[in-house]
Scaffold this motif. Structure first.
Motif, mmCIF file in Angstrom:
data_model
loop_
_atom_site.group_PDB
_atom_site.id
_atom_site.type_symbol
_atom_site.label_atom_id
_atom_site.label_comp_id
_atom_site.label_asym_id
_atom_site.label_seq_id
_atom_site.Cartn_x
_atom_site.Cartn_y
_atom_site.Cartn_z
ATOM 1 N N ARG A 24 0.835 -1.218 0.000
ATOM 2 C CA ARG A 24 0.000 0.000 0.000
ATOM 3 C C ARG A 24 0.863 1.257 0.000
ATOM 4 N NH1 ARG A 24 -4.473 -2.664 3.782
ATOM 5 N NH2 ARG A 24 -5.903 -3.300 2.142
ATOM 6 N N GLU A 25 2.008 1.221 0.682
ATOM 7 C CA GLU A 25 2.942 2.361 0.658
ATOM 8 C C GLU A 25 3.448 2.606 -0.763
ATOM 9 O OE1 GLU A 25 6.169 1.667 3.352
ATOM 10 O OE2 GLU A 25 4.856 1.721 5.124
ATOM 11 N N GLU A 26 3.766 1.551 -1.473
ATOM 12 C CA GLU A 26 4.258 1.673 -2.847
ATOM 13 C C GLU A 26 3.180 2.240 -3.764
ATOM 14 O OE1 GLU A 26 7.643 0.869 -4.010
ATOM 15 O OE2 GLU A 26 7.673 1.299 -1.859
ATOM 16 N N ILE A 27 1.932 1.857 -3.546
ATOM 17 C CA ILE A 27 0.820 2.401 -4.330
ATOM 18 C C ILE A 27 0.649 3.890 -4.022
ATOM 19 C CG2 ILE A 27 -1.689 2.354 -4.667
ATOM 20 C CD1 ILE A 27 -1.507 -0.729 -4.155
ATOM 21 N N ARG A 28 0.642 4.235 -2.722
ATOM 22 C CA ARG A 28 0.485 5.649 -2.326
ATOM 23 C C ARG A 28 1.604 6.521 -2.875
ATOM 24 N NH1 ARG A 28 -1.592 3.629 2.393
ATOM 25 N NH2 ARG A 28 0.413 3.583 3.432
ATOM 26 N N ALA A 29 2.816 5.977 -2.927
ATOM 27 C CA ALA A 29 3.973 6.718 -3.434
ATOM 28 C C ALA A 29 4.011 6.740 -4.965
ATOM 29 C CB ALA A 29 5.259 6.106 -2.897
ATOM 30 N N LYS A 30 3.042 6.076 -5.586
ATOM 31 C CA LYS A 30 2.917 6.021 -7.046
ATOM 32 C C LYS A 30 4.084 5.311 -7.723
ATOM 33 C CE LYS A 30 -0.045 10.075 -7.232
ATOM 34 N NZ LYS A 30 -1.301 9.456 -7.310
ATOM 35 N N ARG A 31 4.732 4.412 -6.976
ATOM 36 C CA ARG A 31 5.765 3.572 -7.568
ATOM 37 C C ARG A 31 5.177 2.291 -8.134
ATOM 38 N NH1 ARG A 31 8.739 5.812 -2.963
ATOM 39 N NH2 ARG A 31 7.884 4.147 -1.661
ATOM 40 N N LEU A 32 3.974 1.942 -7.667
ATOM 41 C CA LEU A 32 3.251 0.766 -8.141
ATOM 42 C C LEU A 32 1.874 1.214 -8.601
ATOM 43 C CD1 LEU A 32 2.893 -2.288 -8.541
ATOM 44 C CD2 LEU A 32 2.244 -2.435 -6.132
ATOM 45 N N VAL A 33 1.523 0.869 -9.827
ATOM 46 C CA VAL A 33 0.241 1.279 -10.409
ATOM 47 C C VAL A 33 -0.854 0.352 -9.899
ATOM 48 C CG1 VAL A 33 -1.047 1.566 -12.557
ATOM 49 C CG2 VAL A 33 1.376 2.149 -12.474
ATOM 50 N N ALA A 34 -1.924 0.944 -9.410
ATOM 51 C CA ALA A 34 -3.110 0.200 -8.994
ATOM 52 C C ALA A 34 -4.307 0.751 -9.756
ATOM 53 C CB ALA A 34 -3.330 0.331 -7.493
ATOM 54 N N ARG A 35 -5.295 -0.082 -9.966
ATOM 55 C CA ARG A 35 -6.496 0.309 -10.700
ATOM 56 C C ARG A 35 -7.721 -0.040 -9.875
ATOM 57 N NH1 ARG A 35 -4.325 1.003 -15.837
ATOM 58 N NH2 ARG A 35 -2.247 0.113 -15.974
ATOM 59 N N LYS A 36 -8.800 0.674 -10.104
ATOM 60 C CA LYS A 36 -10.029 0.438 -9.363
ATOM 61 C C LYS A 36 -11.094 -0.152 -10.269
ATOM 62 C CE LYS A 36 -10.756 1.742 -5.527
ATOM 63 N NZ LYS A 36 -10.593 1.051 -4.243
ATOM 64 N N LEU A 37 -11.829 -1.107 -9.739
ATOM 65 C CA LEU A 37 -13.017 -1.666 -10.372
ATOM 66 C C LEU A 37 -14.079 -1.673 -9.284
ATOM 67 C CD1 LEU A 37 -14.434 -3.017 -12.763
ATOM 68 C CD2 LEU A 37 -13.626 -5.215 -11.880
ATOM 69 N N GLY A 38 -14.928 -0.650 -9.327
ATOM 70 C CA GLY A 38 -15.869 -0.463 -8.227
ATOM 71 C C GLY A 38 -15.077 -0.171 -6.961
ATOM 72 N N LYS A 39 -15.322 -0.952 -5.921
ATOM 73 C CA LYS A 39 -14.595 -0.779 -4.664
ATOM 74 C C LYS A 39 -13.284 -1.562 -4.628
ATOM 75 C CE LYS A 39 -18.640 0.091 -1.809
ATOM 76 N NZ LYS A 39 -19.388 -0.294 -0.620
ATOM 77 N N ARG A 40 -13.105 -2.471 -5.568
ATOM 78 C CA ARG A 40 -11.911 -3.325 -5.573
ATOM 79 C C ARG A 40 -10.704 -2.609 -6.146
ATOM 80 N NH1 ARG A 40 -12.196 -9.337 -7.185
ATOM 81 N NH2 ARG A 40 -10.166 -9.045 -6.239
ATOM 82 N N THR A 41 -9.562 -2.840 -5.531
ATOM 83 C CA THR A 41 -8.285 -2.359 -6.049
ATOM 84 C C THR A 41 -7.584 -3.540 -6.684
ATOM 85 O OG1 THR A 41 -8.138 -0.696 -4.304
ATOM 86 C CG2 THR A 41 -6.095 -1.263 -5.448
ATOM 87 N N LEU A 42 -7.165 -3.367 -7.928
ATOM 88 C CA LEU A 42 -6.504 -4.428 -8.673
ATOM 89 C C LEU A 42 -5.112 -3.985 -9.103
ATOM 90 C CD1 LEU A 42 -9.463 -5.511 -10.971
ATOM 91 C CD2 LEU A 42 -8.675 -6.650 -8.890
ATOM 92 N N ILE A 43 -4.204 -4.940 -9.145
ATOM 93 C CA ILE A 43 -2.850 -4.707 -9.629
ATOM 94 C C ILE A 43 -2.668 -5.608 -10.842
ATOM 95 C CG2 ILE A 43 -0.397 -4.706 -9.055
ATOM 96 C CD1 ILE A 43 -2.003 -3.100 -6.992
ATOM 97 N N ASN A 44 -2.378 -5.006 -11.996
ATOM 98 C CA ASN A 44 -2.113 -5.814 -13.189
ATOM 99 C C ASN A 44 -0.785 -6.545 -13.022
ATOM 100 O OD1 ASN A 44 -4.426 -4.991 -14.452
ATOM 101 N ND2 ASN A 44 -3.422 -3.522 -15.796
ATOM 102 N N ALA A 45 -0.727 -7.766 -13.522
ATOM 103 C CA ALA A 45 0.498 -8.565 -13.424
ATOM 104 C C ALA A 45 1.668 -7.837 -14.077
ATOM 105 C CB ALA A 45 0.282 -9.934 -14.059
ATOM 106 N N ASP A 46 1.432 -7.193 -15.219
ATOM 107 C CA ASP A 46 2.507 -6.458 -15.899
ATOM 108 C C ASP A 46 3.022 -5.308 -15.037
ATOM 109 O OD1 ASP A 46 2.346 -8.120 -18.099
ATOM 110 O OD2 ASP A 46 1.086 -6.736 -19.258
#
Length: 65
Positions: A24-46
């Protein structure tokens, strides 16, 4: 077997071998891309692989000493 194209936050942390807080720290720091689908947070394998590849390498010189 079909390769996964995305992971939940919990699955991504487990796949990366890190804790949920660090992920979650990496997502907040924008070093790891996360995407939203409704309430779910998803991380693409790529995106997870690109993030892991972008981490700094261990200094090989320290190991040789």
């Amino acid at each position: 077997m079909v390769d996964r194209i995305s992971y939940s936050v919990h699955e991504a942390a487990k796949a990366a071998g890190i804790g949920l807080t660090k992920l979650r720290e990496e997502i907040r720091a924008k070093r790891l891309v996360a995407r939203k689908l409704g309430k779910r947070t998803l991380i693409n394998a790529d995106d997870l692989n690109a993030w892991a590849s972008s981490l700094p390498r261990v200094n090989d010189e320290r190991r040789a000493a």
